[in-house]
Design a protein around this motif. Sequence first.
Motif, PDB file in Angstrom:
ATOM      1  N   UNK A   1      98.850  39.068   6.809  1.00 21.22           N
ATOM      2  CA  UNK A   1      98.253  39.804   7.918  1.00 21.22           C
ATOM      3  C   UNK A   1      98.742  41.236   7.899  1.00 21.22           C
ATOM      4  N   UNK A   2      97.870  42.151   8.238  1.00 22.91           N
ATOM      5  CA  UNK A   2      98.170  43.579   8.228  1.00 22.91           C
ATOM      6  C   UNK A   2      99.157  43.918   9.344  1.00 22.91           C
ATOM      7  N   UNK A   3     100.234  44.605   8.995  1.00 18.67           N
ATOM      8  CA  UNK A   3     101.211  45.057   9.978  1.00 18.67           C
ATOM      9  C   UNK A   3     102.032  46.189   9.385  1.00 18.67           C
ATOM     10  N   UNK A   4     102.281  47.219  10.162  1.00 20.69           N
ATOM     11  CA  UNK A   4     102.835  48.451   9.603  1.00 20.69           C
ATOM     12  C   UNK A   4     104.265  48.774  10.008  1.00 20.69           C
ATOM     13  N   UNK A   5     104.754  48.201  11.113  1.00 24.66           N
ATOM     14  CA  UNK A   5     106.029  48.615  11.722  1.00 24.66           C
ATOM     15  C   UNK A   5     105.919  50.023  12.309  1.00 24.66           C
ATOM     16  N   UNK A   6     104.732  50.364  12.813  1.00 21.49           N
ATOM     17  CA  UNK A   6     104.575  51.646  13.486  1.00 21.49           C
ATOM     18  C   UNK A   6     105.527  51.704  14.672  1.00 21.49           C
ATOM     19  N   UNK A   7     106.210  52.803  14.773  1.00 27.46           N
ATOM     20  CA  UNK A   7     107.334  52.958  15.683  1.00 27.46           C
ATOM     21  C   UNK A   7     108.525  53.358  14.837  1.00 27.46           C
ATOM     22  N   UNK A   8     108.772  52.560  13.791  1.00 23.67           N
ATOM     23  CA  UNK A   8     109.698  52.976  12.739  1.00 23.67           C
ATOM     24  C   UNK A   8     108.971  53.956  11.825  1.00 23.67           C
ATOM     25  N   UNK A   9     107.706  53.648  11.505  1.00 22.60           N
ATOM     26  CA  UNK A   9     106.823  54.602  10.825  1.00 22.60           C
ATOM     27  C   UNK A   9     105.940  55.253  11.891  1.00 22.60           C
ATOM     28  N   UNK A  10     105.268  56.356  11.581  1.00 26.09           N
ATOM     29  CA  UNK A  10     104.521  57.099  12.608  1.00 26.09           C
ATOM     30  C   UNK A  10     103.340  56.329  13.178  1.00 26.09           C
ATOM     31  N   UNK A  11     103.146  56.416  14.474  1.00 20.38           N
ATOM     32  CA  UNK A  11     101.963  55.860  15.120  1.00 20.38           C
ATOM     33  C   UNK A  11     100.744  56.709  14.762  1.00 20.38           C
ATOM     34  N   UNK A  12      99.611  56.060  14.627  1.00 25.24           N
ATOM     35  CA  UNK A  12      98.375  56.764  14.321  1.00 25.24           C
ATOM     36  C   UNK A  12      98.111  56.916  12.838  1.00 25.24           C
ATOM     37  N   UNK A  13      99.104  56.583  12.010  1.00 28.69           N
ATOM     38  CA  UNK A  13      98.932  56.643  10.556  1.00 28.69           C
ATOM     39  C   UNK A  13      98.887  55.237   9.958  1.00 28.69           C
ATOM     40  N   UNK A  14      98.583  54.268  10.790  1.00 26.74           N
ATOM     41  CA  UNK A  14      98.624  52.854  10.401  1.00 26.74           C
ATOM     42  C   UNK A  14      97.769  52.558   9.175  1.00 26.74           C
ATOM     43  N   UNK A  15      96.606  53.198   9.074  1.00 28.61           N
ATOM     44  CA  UNK A  15      95.664  52.861   8.002  1.00 28.61           C
ATOM     45  C   UNK A  15      96.154  53.266   6.622  1.00 28.61           C
ATOM     46  N   UNK A  16      97.205  54.055   6.548  1.00 30.50           N
ATOM     47  CA  UNK A  16      97.735  54.426   5.236  1.00 30.50           C
ATOM     48  C   UNK A  16      98.261  53.219   4.467  1.00 30.50           C
ATOM     49  N   UNK A  17      98.564  52.133   5.196  1.00 35.95           N
ATOM     50  CA  UNK A  17      99.083  50.962   4.492  1.00 35.95           C
ATOM     51  C   UNK A  17      98.023  50.299   3.627  1.00 35.95           C
ATOM     52  N   UNK A  18      96.745  50.469   3.932  1.00 37.45           N
ATOM     53  CA  UNK A  18      95.706  49.811   3.142  1.00 37.45           C
ATOM     54  C   UNK A  18      95.821  50.165   1.659  1.00 37.45           C
ATOM     55  N   UNK A  19      96.029  51.436   1.368  1.00 32.96           N
ATOM     56  CA  UNK A  19      96.105  51.828  -0.042  1.00 32.96           C
ATOM     57  C   UNK A  19      97.310  51.190  -0.718  1.00 32.96           C
ATOM     58  N   UNK A  20      98.413  51.009   0.020  1.00 30.99           N
ATOM     59  CA  UNK A  20      99.586  50.362  -0.556  1.00 30.99           C
ATOM     60  C   UNK A  20      99.319  48.889  -0.855  1.00 30.99           C
ATOM     61  N   UNK A  21      98.558  48.239   0.006  1.00 29.30           N
ATOM     62  CA  UNK A  21      98.226  46.843  -0.235  1.00 29.30           C
ATOM     63  C   UNK A  21      97.368  46.693  -1.488  1.00 29.30           C
ATOM     64  N   UNK A  22      96.455  47.635  -1.681  1.00 24.95           N
ATOM     65  CA  UNK A  22      95.600  47.608  -2.865  1.00 24.95           C
ATOM     66  C   UNK A  22      96.408  47.934  -4.119  1.00 24.95           C
ATOM     67  N   UNK A  23      97.314  48.896  -4.009  1.00 26.80           N
ATOM     68  CA  UNK A  23      98.101  49.306  -5.172  1.00 26.80           C
ATOM     69  C   UNK A  23      99.180  48.291  -5.536  1.00 26.80           C
ATOM     70  N   UNK A  24      99.871  47.733  -4.519  1.00 39.08           N
ATOM     71  CA  UNK A  24     101.035  46.909  -4.786  1.00 39.08           C
ATOM     72  C   UNK A  24     100.714  45.425  -4.870  1.00 39.08           C
ATOM     73  N   UNK A  25      99.683  44.933  -4.188  1.00 37.29           N
ATOM     74  CA  UNK A  25      99.399  43.504  -4.154  1.00 37.29           C
ATOM     75  C   UNK A  25      99.274  42.868  -5.537  1.00 37.29           C
ATOM     76  N   UNK A  26      98.365  43.288  -6.370  1.00 29.58           N
ATOM     77  CA  UNK A  26      97.287  44.156  -5.898  1.00 29.58           C
ATOM     78  C   UNK A  26      96.252  43.337  -5.130  1.00 29.58           C
ATOM     79  N   UNK A  27      95.780  43.891  -4.026  1.00 37.32           N
ATOM     80  CA  UNK A  27      94.708  43.277  -3.264  1.00 37.32           C
ATOM     81  C   UNK A  27      93.427  44.050  -3.513  1.00 37.32           C
TER      82      UNK A  27
END
Length: 450
Positions: free
Chosen positions: A358-384
């Motif tokens: 499930x998608x989750x970013x830890x926003x608060x530790x990371x910046x709020x409002x930039x949540x969607x940046x994790x999608x590219x990491x999931x595609x690159x690292x999964x790879x998904x």
Amino acid sequence: MIAIAKSPARERSTHCITALALSSFVLGLAATSAAALAPTPGEGAVIHAGAVITIPGKPALGPTTIIVHGRKIAEIQPGHVTVANLPVIDLKDQTLLPGLIDTHVHFSFSPATRYWSAAIDTPEDVALAAFSNAKKTLEAGFTTVRDVGSDGYAIHALRDAVNDGIVIGPRIFLSGTSLSIVGGHGDMSGLNRKTTEALFPYDYTGACTGAVECALRVREAAKYGADLIKITSTGGIMSQQARGLGQHLSDEELTAIVTTAHSLGLKVAAHAHGAQGVTASVRAGVDSIEHGTYLDAGTAKMMAARGTWLVPTLGLLDSHDAADTARLTPAVQAKMAEARKVSGDNIRLAMQYRVNIAFGTDAGVSPHGENARQFRKMVEQGPMTPMAALRSATIDAATLLGQSDNLGTIEPGKYADMIAVAGDPYRDITVLETVTAVIKDGRLVARRAD
């Protein structure tokens, strides 16, 4: 004073009414421009889209009309049709998809928050900060979140205000304060003893010792309105201590927490970094592993067999620039450096062994409002695939929340939570980083200027 009719949800937060009143006033002002564009709640709307991903994972529809009555989707029709007496939201040159879901945020703080802030901030300060963070998140296209650790009850007041229609914000499912061992991740440390005891009394922090007391903390959280239980099974990377990331809660404490939570109909989300703590949490029956930094193959297999979810929070370690890292304590810097060495292993193992993600970013530790940046990491690292990454923040996240009947897809009977993007997320997942319109409960609540 603002008069509010009592309801079960409202009674949970009456001790925060001052924070709610103040936050409601500012929230109302902030929402005015968006509300002016939107239909009145309960009225409905007609949405014209150039393409629609109704069910992530399935092909997109072409030009489509979505008819909303009240807060929910009533009909989906091909082409662009009009309905008498209903306003039109024109997105004919956009791709429409379900509102996004982030299952791991902390609205009560941000990367700029320092661990001594509680000595300065009032509950009203926290309420307003939480709203500001929620507003950024909604405007980024995340119409639903799971807040897994915000101190105090300001977040309860914000959730209730959103649910009651007093303010505009993302749909919030919350745990309240995390449960932890004394002095563990989630229990305050780094201040002198008198200050710590004054600002963070033992019961306030969610700290517990032994199976009986940990079960009591679960019941208290349920009593005061938690939607789920969040525990810190291991040490934390951002904790102001050098004790590592090993298992904190004992096997007996973990079992008591899970058994009690499940008996009350609440799921358990376990913050867990170290391999031993991850394994112990899965064995105890938690519903999701948050982070899972040092996840190993054996535990990944166990998670797949048990249906345990992984929320990988891939942007956590990359959210701090050099200047910010320099402000962290040496202990935190050392833990971050070690964790970076295995960055991405958790999601790669999850993909390999078919663990639910499930998608989750830890926003608060990371910046709020930039949540969607994790999608590219999931595609690159999964790879998904982009399609799978999108599912993790829609269908799959809704399943983890127990909200599949209401959220995650664009279908009649579900909440009219949708976003628009200028492009095809199946081809380029990064288009989700620039959301052009946000619709929540059938209302246009944010639109990017051309």
